[in-house]
Design a protein around this motif. Structure first.
Motif, PDB file in Angstrom:
ATOM      1  N   ILE A  29       0.826  -1.209   0.000  1.00 24.26           N
ATOM      2  CA  ILE A  29       0.000   0.000   0.000  1.00 24.26           C
ATOM      3  C   ILE A  29       0.861   1.261   0.000  1.00 24.26           C
ATOM      4  CG2 ILE A  29      -2.066  -1.112   0.921  1.00 24.26           C
ATOM      5  CD1 ILE A  29      -1.428   0.151   3.651  1.00 24.26           C
ATOM      6  N   GLU A  30       2.080   1.159   0.545  1.00 17.90           N
ATOM      7  CA  GLU A  30       2.978   2.315   0.473  1.00 17.90           C
ATOM      8  C   GLU A  30       3.506   2.494  -0.955  1.00 17.90           C
ATOM      9  OE1 GLU A  30       6.698   4.488   2.706  1.00 17.90           O
ATOM     10  OE2 GLU A  30       6.175   2.453   3.316  1.00 17.90           O
ATOM     11  N   GLU A  31       3.919   1.412  -1.591  1.00 17.32           N
ATOM     12  CA  GLU A  31       4.447   1.499  -2.956  1.00 17.32           C
ATOM     13  C   GLU A  31       3.374   1.926  -3.958  1.00 17.32           C
ATOM     14  OE1 GLU A  31       7.872  -2.004  -2.626  1.00 17.32           O
ATOM     15  OE2 GLU A  31       6.161  -2.299  -3.958  1.00 17.32           O
ATOM     16  N   GLU A  32       2.183   1.336  -3.866  1.00 16.04           N
ATOM     17  CA  GLU A  32       1.144   1.595  -4.868  1.00 16.04           C
ATOM     18  C   GLU A  32       0.419   2.915  -4.670  1.00 16.04           C
ATOM     19  OE1 GLU A  32      -1.618  -1.625  -5.386  1.00 16.04           O
ATOM     20  OE2 GLU A  32      -0.027  -3.109  -5.571  1.00 16.04           O
ATOM     21  N   MET A  33       0.229   3.318  -3.390  1.00 17.90           N
ATOM     22  CA  MET A  33      -0.641   4.471  -3.130  1.00 17.90           C
ATOM     23  C   MET A  33      -0.060   5.498  -2.173  1.00 17.90           C
ATOM     24  SD  MET A  33      -4.111   2.269  -2.939  1.00 17.90           S
ATOM     25  CE  MET A  33      -3.284   1.073  -1.942  1.00 17.90           C
ATOM     26  N   GLY A  34       1.153   5.277  -1.662  1.00 18.59           N
ATOM     27  CA  GLY A  34       1.751   6.223  -0.741  1.00 18.59           C
ATOM     28  C   GLY A  34       1.154   6.196   0.654  1.00 18.59           C
ATOM     29  N   VAL A  35       0.486   5.100   1.016  1.00 16.84           N
ATOM     30  CA  VAL A  35      -0.148   4.975   2.329  1.00 16.84           C
ATOM     31  C   VAL A  35       0.867   4.363   3.297  1.00 16.84           C
ATOM     32  CG1 VAL A  35      -2.002   3.872   3.642  1.00 16.84           C
ATOM     33  CG2 VAL A  35      -2.435   4.686   1.310  1.00 16.84           C
ATOM     34  N   SER A  36       1.158   5.091   4.380  1.00 13.90           N
ATOM     35  CA  SER A  36       2.080   4.556   5.388  1.00 13.90           C
ATOM     36  C   SER A  36       1.648   5.020   6.770  1.00 13.90           C
ATOM     37  CB  SER A  36       3.519   5.009   5.092  1.00 13.90           C
ATOM     38  OG  SER A  36       3.622   6.411   5.165  1.00 13.90           O
ATOM     39  N   GLY A  37       2.191   4.366   7.793  1.00 16.13           N
ATOM     40  CA  GLY A  37       1.902   4.736   9.161  1.00 16.13           C
ATOM     41  C   GLY A  37       0.501   4.390   9.620  1.00 16.13           C
ATOM     42  N   VAL A  38      -0.123   3.394   8.997  1.00 16.82           N
ATOM     43  CA  VAL A  38      -1.481   2.981   9.375  1.00 16.82           C
ATOM     44  C   VAL A  38      -1.415   1.676  10.150  1.00 16.82           C
ATOM     45  CG1 VAL A  38      -2.591   4.152   7.427  1.00 16.82           C
ATOM     46  CG2 VAL A  38      -1.866   1.772   7.175  1.00 16.82           C
ATOM     47  N   ASP A  39      -2.409   1.452  10.991  1.00 15.98           N
ATOM     48  CA  ASP A  39      -2.539   0.178  11.696  1.00 15.98           C
ATOM     49  C   ASP A  39      -3.326  -0.778  10.819  1.00 15.98           C
ATOM     50  OD1 ASP A  39      -1.202   0.979  14.043  1.00 15.98           O
ATOM     51  OD2 ASP A  39      -3.038   1.903  14.825  1.00 15.98           O
ATOM     52  N   LEU A  40      -2.700  -1.890  10.458  1.00 21.56           N
ATOM     53  CA  LEU A  40      -3.358  -2.904   9.646  1.00 21.56           C
ATOM     54  C   LEU A  40      -4.058  -3.887  10.571  1.00 21.56           C
ATOM     55  CD1 LEU A  40      -0.547  -3.576   7.033  1.00 21.56           C
ATOM     56  CD2 LEU A  40      -2.688  -2.339   6.668  1.00 21.56           C
ATOM     57  N   GLU A  41      -5.363  -4.037  10.387  1.00 17.40           N
ATOM     58  CA  GLU A  41      -6.152  -4.952  11.202  1.00 17.40           C
ATOM     59  C   GLU A  41      -6.430  -6.213  10.391  1.00 17.40           C
ATOM     60  OE1 GLU A  41     -10.647  -5.133  12.987  1.00 17.40           O
ATOM     61  OE2 GLU A  41      -9.650  -3.175  13.001  1.00 17.40           O
ATOM     62  N   ARG A  42      -5.887  -7.333  10.876  1.00 18.62           N
ATOM     63  CA  ARG A  42      -6.071  -8.607  10.186  1.00 18.62           C
ATOM     64  C   ARG A  42      -7.534  -9.029  10.261  1.00 18.62           C
ATOM     65  NH1 ARG A  42      -2.948 -14.308  11.483  1.00 18.62           N
ATOM     66  NH2 ARG A  42      -4.279 -15.594  10.161  1.00 18.62           N
ATOM     67  N   GLN A  43      -8.062  -9.495   9.112  1.00 25.09           N
ATOM     68  CA  GLN A  43      -9.444  -9.946   9.038  1.00 25.09           C
ATOM     69  C   GLN A  43      -9.531 -11.465   8.956  1.00 25.09           C
ATOM     70  OE1 GLN A  43     -12.108  -7.646   9.301  1.00 25.09           O
ATOM     71  NE2 GLN A  43     -10.329  -6.423   9.872  1.00 25.09           N
ATOM     72  N   PHE A  44      -9.030 -12.054   7.873  1.00 23.81           N
ATOM     73  CA  PHE A  44      -9.109 -13.510   7.688  1.00 23.81           C
ATOM     74  C   PHE A  44      -8.197 -13.924   6.546  1.00 23.81           C
ATOM     75  CE2 PHE A  44     -12.728 -11.489   5.507  1.00 23.81           C
ATOM     76  CZ  PHE A  44     -12.446 -11.819   4.193  1.00 23.81           C
ATOM     77  N   ASP A  45      -7.931 -15.237   6.499  1.00 24.03           N
ATOM     78  CA  ASP A  45      -7.196 -15.849   5.392  1.00 24.03           C
ATOM     79  C   ASP A  45      -8.209 -16.576   4.517  1.00 24.03           C
ATOM     80  OD1 ASP A  45      -4.942 -14.944   6.702  1.00 24.03           O
ATOM     81  OD2 ASP A  45      -4.165 -16.930   7.187  1.00 24.03           O
ATOM     82  N   PHE A  46      -7.900 -16.686   3.227  1.00 23.02           N
ATOM     83  CA  PHE A  46      -8.810 -17.366   2.303  1.00 23.02           C
ATOM     84  C   PHE A  46      -8.017 -17.937   1.138  1.00 23.02           C
ATOM     85  CE2 PHE A  46      -8.285 -13.103   0.769  1.00 23.02           C
ATOM     86  CZ  PHE A  46      -8.315 -13.193  -0.614  1.00 23.02           C
ATOM     87  N   PHE A  47      -8.583 -18.969   0.521  1.00 21.88           N
ATOM     88  CA  PHE A  47      -7.975 -19.555  -0.678  1.00 21.88           C
ATOM     89  C   PHE A  47      -8.761 -19.073  -1.883  1.00 21.88           C
ATOM     90  CE2 PHE A  47      -7.475 -22.909  -3.892  1.00 21.88           C
ATOM     91  CZ  PHE A  47      -6.091 -22.920  -3.987  1.00 21.88           C
TER      92      PHE A  47
END
Length: 176
Positions: free
Chosen positions: A89-107
């Motif tokens: 998200i930093e490389e693609e959109m310049g978004v940094s310094g955010v708290d990432l909240e894990r939701q779930f894993d999926f196949f």
């Protein structure tokens, strides 16, 4: 897959059908052999509950010119889902310094890719600095608009699967 593999020599994490690491391969080999790999996905909300949706560039190796409501990327060799999500998200959109909240894993599996994904959510108001090698445009959309987009497309099918599952869990009235 119509476009040339971007970063063909990049080493990516390969996993089995249970998401256990089995080694690494180049991105080029992973695409050519449709090997199961890991990807991160991040839903970026603003304080009004709108979701940021980007549109991929025409020369992306997969799902070119598709909308992406949960951008992210292929997890590199030795990289965690969390590290990858923050980097992407930093490389693609310049978004940094955010708290990432894990939701779930999926196949997810189709004729283009087979992957284990991990969905994250974060809050970010902007500004965005879009990478012209990855992203054509982007905008915040209401969840109703996102639901309409998921139904009408074109939306990256792996991101669509992640967001649809998120909506089933968190917003039953907005099922795609």
């Amino acid at each position: 897959m119509n476009n040339q593999v971007q970063k063909p020599d990049e080493r990516v994490q390969i996993v089995d059908e249970s998401n256990n690491p089995t080694g690494a391969a180049t991105r080029s080999d992973m695409r050519a052999k449709n090997l199961i790999h890991r990807c991160s996905f991040t839903m970026i909300f603003n304080s009004q509950g709108e979701l940021y949706v980007q549109k991929r560039v025409a020369f992306k190796e997969t799902y070119a010119l598709h909308y992406d409501p949960a951008p992210g990327g292929v997890v590199g060799e030795g990289e965690s889902y969390e590290q990858n999500a923050a980097r992407e998200i930093e490389e693609e959109m310049g978004v940094s310094g955010v708290d990432l909240e894990r939701q779930f894993d999926f196949f997810y599996s189709d004729t283009v890719c087979r992957l284990w994904g991990r969905l994250f959510c974060c809050q970010y108001e902007g500004p965005f600095k879009l990478d012209p090698e990855e992203v054509e445009s982007g905008q915040f959309m209401s969840m109703e608009e996102v639901g309409d987009l998921l139904r009408s497309g074109p939306v990256c099918p792996d991101s669509k699967a992640a967001v649809a599952q998120y909506l089933r869990l968190h917003a039953p009235a907005l099922k795609p």
